[in-house]
Structure formats: C-alpha cells, structure tokens
Design a protein around this motif. Structure first.
Motif, short mmCIF file in Angstrom:
data_model
loop_
_atom_site.label_atom_id
_atom_site.label_comp_id
_atom_site.label_asym_id
_atom_site.label_seq_id
_atom_site.Cartn_x
_atom_site.Cartn_y
_atom_site.Cartn_z
N LEU A 107 4.94 -8.86 6.11
CA LEU A 107 5.17 -10.28 6.41
C LEU A 107 4.78 -11.17 5.23
CD1 LEU A 107 3.90 -10.39 10.12
CD2 LEU A 107 6.26 -10.62 9.33
N ARG A 108 3.66 -10.82 4.57
CA ARG A 108 3.26 -11.60 3.40
C ARG A 108 4.31 -11.50 2.30
NH1 ARG A 108 -1.85 -12.49 2.05
NH2 ARG A 108 -0.84 -13.65 0.36
N ALA A 109 4.88 -10.30 2.14
CA ALA A 109 5.90 -10.12 1.11
C ALA A 109 7.16 -10.91 1.43
CB ALA A 109 6.23 -8.63 0.96
N LEU A 110 7.41 -11.15 2.71
CA LEU A 110 8.59 -11.90 3.13
C LEU A 110 8.35 -13.41 3.15
CD1 LEU A 110 9.86 -9.61 6.03
CD2 LEU A 110 10.78 -9.80 3.71
N GLY A 111 7.15 -13.84 2.77
CA GLY A 111 6.92 -15.27 2.66
C GLY A 111 5.86 -15.86 3.55
N THR A 112 5.20 -15.05 4.36
CA THR A 112 4.12 -15.56 5.21
C THR A 112 2.95 -15.99 4.35
OG1 THR A 112 4.77 -14.10 7.02
CG2 THR A 112 2.54 -14.98 7.10
N ALA A 135 -9.56 -12.31 10.33
CA ALA A 135 -8.51 -13.22 9.87
C ALA A 135 -8.60 -13.43 8.36
CB ALA A 135 -8.63 -14.55 10.60
N ARG A 136 -9.81 -13.54 7.85
CA ARG A 136 -9.97 -13.72 6.40
C ARG A 136 -9.50 -12.47 5.66
NH1 ARG A 136 -14.86 -15.21 6.45
NH2 ARG A 136 -15.89 -13.26 5.90
N ARG A 137 -9.79 -11.31 6.22
CA ARG A 137 -9.34 -10.07 5.59
C ARG A 137 -7.81 -9.99 5.58
NH1 ARG A 137 -13.05 -4.81 6.97
NH2 ARG A 137 -14.96 -5.55 5.95
N ALA A 138 -7.18 -10.41 6.69
CA ALA A 138 -5.72 -10.39 6.74
C ALA A 138 -5.13 -11.33 5.71
CB ALA A 138 -5.25 -10.78 8.15
N ALA A 139 -5.79 -12.48 5.51
CA ALA A 139 -5.27 -13.45 4.54
C ALA A 139 -5.47 -12.98 3.11
CB ALA A 139 -5.94 -14.79 4.77
N ARG A 140 -6.46 -12.13 2.85
CA ARG A 140 -6.78 -11.71 1.49
C ARG A 140 -6.26 -10.32 1.14
NH1 ARG A 140 -13.08 -13.80 0.77
NH2 ARG A 140 -12.62 -16.04 0.96
N LEU A 141 -5.37 -9.80 1.96
CA LEU A 141 -4.80 -8.48 1.66
C LEU A 141 -4.14 -8.48 0.29
CD1 LEU A 141 -3.12 -7.30 4.99
CD2 LEU A 141 -5.12 -6.32 3.89
N ARG A 142 -4.35 -7.39 -0.46
CA ARG A 142 -3.63 -7.20 -1.72
C ARG A 142 -2.30 -6.53 -1.39
NH1 ARG A 142 -8.31 -5.08 -5.92
NH2 ARG A 142 -9.66 -6.95 -5.76
N VAL A 143 -1.28 -7.35 -1.26
CA VAL A 143 0.00 -6.88 -0.74
C VAL A 143 0.56 -5.73 -1.56
CG1 VAL A 143 2.37 -7.57 -0.20
CG2 VAL A 143 0.46 -9.13 0.29
N PRO A 144 0.63 -5.78 -2.88
CA PRO A 144 1.21 -4.65 -3.63
C PRO A 144 0.45 -3.34 -3.41
CG PRO A 144 1.05 -6.61 -5.02
CD PRO A 144 0.27 -6.91 -3.78
N ASP A 145 -0.90 -3.41 -3.38
CA ASP A 145 -1.68 -2.20 -3.19
C ASP A 145 -1.44 -1.59 -1.82
OD1 ASP A 145 -2.70 -2.59 -5.69
OD2 ASP A 145 -4.63 -3.43 -4.99
N VAL A 146 -1.38 -2.44 -0.79
CA VAL A 146 -1.16 -1.94 0.57
C VAL A 146 0.21 -1.29 0.69
CG1 VAL A 146 -0.92 -2.58 2.99
CG2 VAL A 146 -2.74 -3.58 1.60
N LEU A 147 1.24 -1.95 0.18
CA LEU A 147 2.60 -1.41 0.31
C LEU A 147 2.77 -0.14 -0.52
CD1 LEU A 147 4.70 -4.70 0.21
CD2 LEU A 147 4.07 -3.33 2.20
N ARG A 148 2.12 -0.07 -1.69
CA ARG A 148 2.21 1.12 -2.52
C ARG A 148 1.48 2.29 -1.86
NH1 ARG A 148 1.13 -1.09 -6.91
NH2 ARG A 148 -1.15 -0.89 -6.82
N ALA A 149 0.29 2.00 -1.25
CA ALA A 149 -0.46 3.07 -0.58
C ALA A 149 0.28 3.59 0.63
CB ALA A 149 -1.84 2.55 -0.16
N GLU A 150 0.96 2.70 1.37
CA GLU A 150 1.70 3.13 2.55
C GLU A 150 2.95 3.88 2.14
OE1 GLU A 150 0.77 2.96 5.58
OE2 GLU A 150 -1.06 1.79 5.28
#
Length: 824
Positions: free
Chosen positions: A729-734, A809-824
């Motif tokens: 969702l963050r990658a899509l603009g959230t 909520a703070r953790r969700a807002a501070r996710l490192r999107v590239p690292d999460v998507l690459r790990a998954e």
C-alpha cells in the motif's frame, strides 16, 4: 530472511547432516536469531506469564494459608473449650477445678480494670486472677518477643493492633493507671463511671501475641494489652475493690474430652453453683469462625481459579500466535531440508523459554507478596505472619503452566509444519465487505480487514478479539459482582436487619427500663419509620428449639420486613420462620406446625405463612429465628414471660441512626449505652463478605491488565505479519499518516467488538454469579449495578486501544518499503 550471514549459518548445518549435535544445530541457530528479532514479543509473553502465574500462586497459597490459620493457632495455644460465666461474687472456682472433666482452668476479673496513660482507646484485657491464663489455658502464639513472666509485676504483652494503633512494640514501656478501691466499688455498683486516680505502674512490653479465642481481636479493634497475675496480686484491692464483695470472676476452662465433655461439665457446674450457670461454647464459636475463614479461603481460591482460566485463554492465544508466526518464517528453511521435528522444536522453543522465565519470576513475586496473606478474618488468627513459601503451590502451578505451554506450542508448531508452505486462504469479513460497499477511505477499509479477516496473514485476529472480549467481560463481570458484595457489606437489610436502633429493656421476664416511655418517644420521632415492641423467647418448633420474636408494631406502622416467600403472621395461629430453620426442619409455606412455648408438652398448631429473616441477636443468628404476631406470642408465652424484651426502631432512609439514638437517650434521660446502634451486633455472613470485598476488584484489575497485554501483543504481531501488505500500500501511494490510520482503525474495531460482546455478557455473568452466592449464603438478592464501571468502560477501552496502537502504528508508518518487498 533478514541477512545473508544468518541464512548461511542456518543453511550450513542442514546440509552437513549426521550426529545429534548437527541435527539440532539449526534449531539453536534459529532460536538465537529469533531471540534477537522478536525479543520484545517474547518479553511481553514472559511478562504475561509472570503476571498470571504470580497472581495465581499468590492467591492459591493465600487461600491455603487462610483456610488453615485457625487450626494452626489452636494447635499451639492450649485453647479453652468453654467459658463459664456465673457472674456472681465469691464463686467457688476451686470446686470447679476439682471437677473430673476439667484439664485446666484460668480465672479472670470481669469487674475492675486499669487504663493506659496516653492511650485511652486501647482495650485492657480482663486482669488474670491466677497464673493459669497464658500458661495452661489460652497460651497465646508469640508473634514477636516472648510471653511475660507471671511473677513480674512490670511486664505485659500486647496485640498486633496495639502496635499499629500506638506505634509501640517490644521493648517500649507504658504506664498503667489504676483506680482507687473506692472508685472500683462505685463502678461495680453502677454508681458512677470508673476513674483512675490510684497508683501508677510502669509496664514493659515484652511480646506481641494472639490466640484463637481469648486474645483474638476484631478487625476494627484499636488493640489490647494484658498484664500478669503478679500485677493483679500487687494491686488486688484497686482491681477488686476494698472488700471484693462486688468483684465478679469468670473462667476459661479446657476439658479433657473437648466439646464432647461440655454437657457433663455443664451439669456438674450447675450442681456446684446450685443454679443454672451461663456458659459460652468456645468450640462452637471457633467452628463459626472457621466457617468465616473457610468462606474467605474459598473466595480467594475461586479468584485464583478464575484468574488462571482467563490466563490460559489469553496467554495460550499469545503462545499460539507466536508459534504460528515462527512456523511461517521457517517455511523457507523447510524447502532447504529442515525436518518437521526440527521446525516444531525451533518454533516452540521461544515461547517455552519465555514462559519458563515468566514462571520463575511469578514464583518470586508470590513469595514476596506472601506477607500480605492471609486476608480477612484469617489474618486475625494467623500464628506465623510474614514471608511464607508454599512449595506445593509453586511447583504445581509452575508444572501445569509449563506443561500446557509446551503442549500448546509443540502441537501448534507440528500442525503448522505439516501443512508446509501452502498458503492459507484468507477468510473475509462481512463487516469489511460492508466498509468497502460504503466507500469508506482505504485506510479504514484496510484496518477493518486487518481486525476481522482471518487466515495465515491474519493469525493474530482471533486472539486479539478474544483478548478484548475476555478483558471487557472479565472486568465488568468482576465489578458487577463486586457491586453486589459491596451492597451486602454496607446494607444490613440484605440480611433482614431493617432495625437500626434498639434497646434491651427487659431480661428474664422483668423490665429494667421505662419501656412505655421509650416506645412513645420513638413513635413520635420524625425520623422513625416504625417501632416494634419485641419480646423474645425460645420455643420448640417441630421438636427443634427456635428463637421467636413478636411482631408488635407501635402506632400501626409495621416495619418493612421483606418476606422471601408468603406473608408475615397476622393471627395468633400463624408463624414465619427463617429459611435456614425451615430447611433444617423440612417444612414449607402452608404447612401446619406444632409449636410449644416454655412447656414442650403443650404444643400449639400454627400455620407457616412465610419465610423471612429474623433479627440478629447475641444468642441467635438472622437465619435461625422466626416471627409470630403479638397474639401468637401471648398464646405461647404470655407477655410476662420473655428471655429479652427489646425495643427495635426502623429509621427512615437517609436519616441518621446515631441522631435518632441520641434523641431517644435524651428523651428518656438515659446514658449513651442505653439506646444502641443495632449495627454494632454484626451479622457473621456480612462480616465474611467484608473479608473478600477486595477480591472482585483485584480480579477485574488482573483481567484488565492481562487483556491489555494480550491485545497489545496481538497488535504488535499483527503489524509484523501484515508488513508486506502495508508495504505494498505504501508503494502504491499510501502516506505515513494513512499507514498509521490502518493500525488505529484495527485497534478501534477490536475495541468495538470487545465492548459489544463483553459489556452485556459481563453484566449478565456478574449478576448470575452474585445471585448464586446470594441464594447459598443466604441473603436477599438485589440485581447489582456497577454504575461507575458501566459509565467508564467505553472511554477506558477507547483510551487503552489508542495507547496500545501507538507503537504498532508508528512501526507501520516507518516501514522500509524496499527492504520489506525485497525480503518477501
């Protein structure tokens, strides 16, 4: 995986194979990695286990300690069997000592006493008239210091409440103020109140003591002090008077045959006195006290059981949630050759180790909290207060807890490992679909879905919902039950005690006070609702002795006696019994009973028209007596025959019973001891509820804290499990704030479900439990309402949900999107 180094460390032993150490090396490597990655979740789990097991161990050990307190103190205090009270001067106690069944006898002075300078509030124990007391009969347990030397004039012992009231203890000194012989004689003849202008004696406190009966003190006692027989001998004339003719000496007696020897002793005592002598059955009093301590212990044990069952649900959900998450992460290693057994142990090891640490911490907390127990009446007879380690309870609770955690963790891990890497299909939610149809913002829709949608990714959903429901239900149910307990403690009417003020105006068939003047004054008082001219005597109902009270209202205003079934007696041929009497007699409303007055052979048929509690009296309980009309009483006894003649006054709601008492005393020119507050005659069952009144509140607080921990743990795990979806969702603009809104919405939905299900069920459950207790006590049931809890539960849950969701909520807002998507 999180790093290439970690992957290599895990991959190398899997391929190596061979040997026990190599087989389990991947498990230890995974455990070290898991402890670093999810230490906060494991710490939260350990704290939940600490709270749960600590509370359960503490309460269970306290219940065992309280249930045995009276028996343990009786085992070391040489308790009396009976107290003999002839209440006549110069009674021949030497003849009583020689009676064949008497093992020990200690006499004490009922008239004449002394006071403690600077501490007029403390109670002075009746002076010993021989050296048997505190030696051969009612030898107290020593809590600090030692017993006094009977030959020392200047030594004394005090009770625990004396220490609390005065701040004095072993080694400190007080000054005893004695009356003159003339002052003692005047007080014994009721000519004037006692005063203390005689000698002064310095007393050294050498011990803090208590016993199961003689030196037992009530909850609200300011404490007491007891001097020695040598003190009595040194100041005999000051204590008994110039001649001793008015001094009354009674005795504590221990019989060789115990309670079985009381009837024979009573007959022999009557022969010595040449008339019936009043005695107090100490064994029966101890039996009643044991019922109170047992009631408190059962209440504490029920608290422990309820807490443990709730802990099993909430902690079990946390364990399962953690294991499922670990198994999902291990799926990658399963493709590299990790066996099912290795995966099972690796997934279960973290929760089991965290639980073991929590159990150890809980055991330490239970030992540290042990000085707070036992509670209630048991605390007043505990012979060994202080730190206590109940190894049986600690080992049992620890063993069962670790076994259940290990079974839950391993079976869950094995089942999840057998499924392998096959993804579970998410099960949608009707509420989430409704949010979509309503066109709610995407963060709201996503938060609703995260809160309610189950499946592999939504493994934390059900535990979070269960935690919220159990928390709200448990807190509200506990506080609703506590409202019933508080009402019973504060409202004697629940036990049928509607009279707040009264006076004993006659004894043994003779009035000793102006009853007619008092009746007129009470009836004319503006705050008086009803006045009953009560005569009391013992009748035989179906061959069973029952104390009967006459229902004789003044000025036609009947007291508001609540009838449990049927109606009050209206004619001479009708009777009402307390439910306990009716149950033991085997009769029911409508039956015709045979009732006899002083002459057991002259039975009178009377119809049982209802069941109602009777007044609490020094010689009967509220569930043991009965009511008859004034005409019915005359038919059985006549007005001139009575054991007691009492004036009982019912006060209007909101009026001051103390003010009414004072006005009536002034109206008839009596002192303050003439008109009494009948609340001073406590109902034993009401006292028992006072001893457990704090338990429902503690249970509610415990369940609330446990639920907060479980829901918070679920939110933490849920965000971590859903991090891939949030990253997409963050990658899509959230935005970051929209990511926060997802978690906040999830928490709000969980809180809403907890309120919607927990509030009505909690109220119903609390009332059902209180009704069951009310019926078994017995007392008059009134539906309890925890008004403050009902008013605050919604805002409290909302605030708790908001605070719990802050960090996730703070953790969700501070996710490192590239690292999460690459790990998954």
């Amino acid at each position: 995986m999180t790093s290439t180094t970690s992957q290599t460390a895990l991959d190398r032993p899997i391929r190596a194979g061979g040997g026990t150490a190599r087989v389990w090396r991947p498990v230890w490597a995974w455990l070290r990695l898991d402890l670093r990655r999810r230490w906060l979740s494991l710490l939260t789990l350990a704290l939940l286990v600490t709270l749960a097991t600590g509370v359960v161990m503490t309460a269970t050990a306290g219940a065992r300690r309280g249930a045995s307190a009276l028996d343990r103190i009786l085992a070391v205090t040489s308790p009396a069997t009976v107290a003999a009270a002839p209440n006549e001067p110069r009674f021949n106690w030497d003849a009583v000592r020689r009676l064949p069944g008497v093992e020990a006898l200690g006499t004490f002075l009922l008239t004449g006493n002394f006071a403690i300078e600077g501490h007029p509030e403390v109670e002075v124990s009746s002076p010993a008239m021989d050296d048997e007391g505190m030696r051969t009969v009612e030898r107290p347990a020593v809590l600090a210091g030692r017993l006094p030397d009977p030959a020392r004039v200047d030594e004394a012992v005090v009770s625990p409440h004396f220490v609390e009231t005065t701040g004095l203890s072993v080694g400190d000194t007080v000054t005893a103020l004695l009356p003159t012989p003339a002052e003692t004689d005047a007080a014994a003849l009721n000519e004037e109140p006692i005063s203390y202008s005689g000698p002064r004696q310095r007393l050294t406190i050498v011990g803090v003591v208590r016993s199961g009966w003689w030196l037992r003190e009530p909850q609200d006692s300011p404490g007491g002090i007891a001097a020695t027989f040598a003190f009595t001998e040194a100041y005999r004339e000051n204590l008994v008077g110039a001649t001793g003719d008015a001094a009354i000496v009674n005795a504590m007696v221990r019989l060789r045959d115990g309670a079985a020897g009381i009837p024979a002793f009573q007959q022999a005592l009557d022969r010595v006195a040449r008339h019936p002598v009043e005695t107090l059955n100490v064994v029966a009093d101890e039996r009643s006290y044991r019922e109170t301590t047992t009631f408190e212990a059962v209440g504490l044990a029920a608290f422990a059981l309820a807490a443990y069952l709730a802990a099993l649900v909430l902690v079990g959900q946390a364990v399962i949630r953690f294991v499922i998450g670990a198994t999902a992460d291990l799926d990658v290693l399963r493709t590299l050759g990790l066996s099912t057994r290795q995966a099972t142990v690796a997934a279960a090891a973290g929760p089991v180790l965290a639980s073991a640490a929590g159990v150890l911490a809980g055991a330490g907390a239970a030992v540290a909290a042990s000085p707070l127990f036992p509670i209630g009446s048991a605390a007043l007879v505990e012979p060994d207060p202080g730190v206590h380690t109940d190894l049986l309870v600690i080992v049992a609770v620890a063993g069962v807890t670790l076994l259940l955690v290990a079974v839950a963790a391993t079976t869950t891990a094995f089942a999840a490992s057998v499924r392998g890497v096959r993804p579970a299909r998410p099960r949608g939610s009707a509420v989430a679909r409704l949010a979509y149809r309503l066109g709610l913002p995407v963060p709201v829709q996503t938060g609703v879905r995260f809160a309610l949608e189950t499946g592999r990714a939504g493994a934390a959903v059900r535990p979070a919902l269960v935690g919220a429901v159990v928390g709200v239900l448990g807190v509200l149910g506990s506080l609703t039950f506590q409202a019933g307990v508080a009402d019973a403690v504060a409202n004697p009417a629940r036990f049928g005690q509607v009279f707040a003020v009264g006076s004993y105006v006659g004894f043994g068939g003779h009035d000793v006070a102006p009853a007619d003047d008092l009746l007129r004054a009470a009836a004319a008082d503006p705050d008086v609702l009803a006045v009953n001219d009560t005569r009391v005597d013992v009748a035989t109902v179906e061959r069973r002795p029952v104390t009967l009270f006459s229902l004789d209202p003044v000025a036609g205003h009947p007291p508001s006696i609540q009838v449990l079934s049927g109606r009050l007696p209206a004619t001479p041929g009708e009777i009402v019994l307390a439910p306990g009497v009716a149950s033991r007699t085997g009769v029911s409303v409508g039956d015709v009973l045979t009732v006899a007055g002083r002459d057991p052979a002259a039975g009178t048929p009377m119809r049982l028209t209802g069941l109602a509690f009777a007044p609490q009296d020094p010689h009967t309980t509220y569930d043991e007596g009965g009511w008859v009309s004034a005409g019915g009483y005359r038919a059985l006894f006549t007005d001139r025959l009575f054991k007691f003649h009492e004036i009982r006054v019912e006060v209007r709601a909101g009026a001051s019973a103390s003010a009414v008492r004072d006005r009536l005393n002034a109206a008839v020119g009596a002192d303050d001891a003439f008109i009494l507050l009948l609340d001073d005659i406590p109902v034993d069952e009401q006292q028992r509820f006072r001893g457990i009144a704090v338990l429902p509140r503690l249970l509610g607080a415990f369940l609330g804290v446990l639920a907060v921990g479980a829901v918070g743990h679920a939110l933490f795990v849920g965000v971590r499990r859903r991090r891939h979806e949030v990253a997409v969702l963050r990658a899509l603009g959230t935005t970051r704030w929209q990511a926060r809104a997802i978690v906040l919405t999830q928490a709000a939905v969980i809180a809403g479900v907890g309120l919607a299900a927990g509030v009505p069920v909690g109220v119903v459950l609390g009332r059902a439990l209180w009704r069951a207790v009310a019926m078994s006590t017995p007392l008059i049931y009134a539906p309890p309402v925890a008004a403050l809890a009902l008013a605050l539960v919604a805002p409290a849950v909302a605030v708790a949900a908001g605070l719990l969701s802050t960090v996730p909520a703070r953790r969700a807002a501070r996710l490192r999107v590239p690292d999460v998507l690459r790990a998954e």
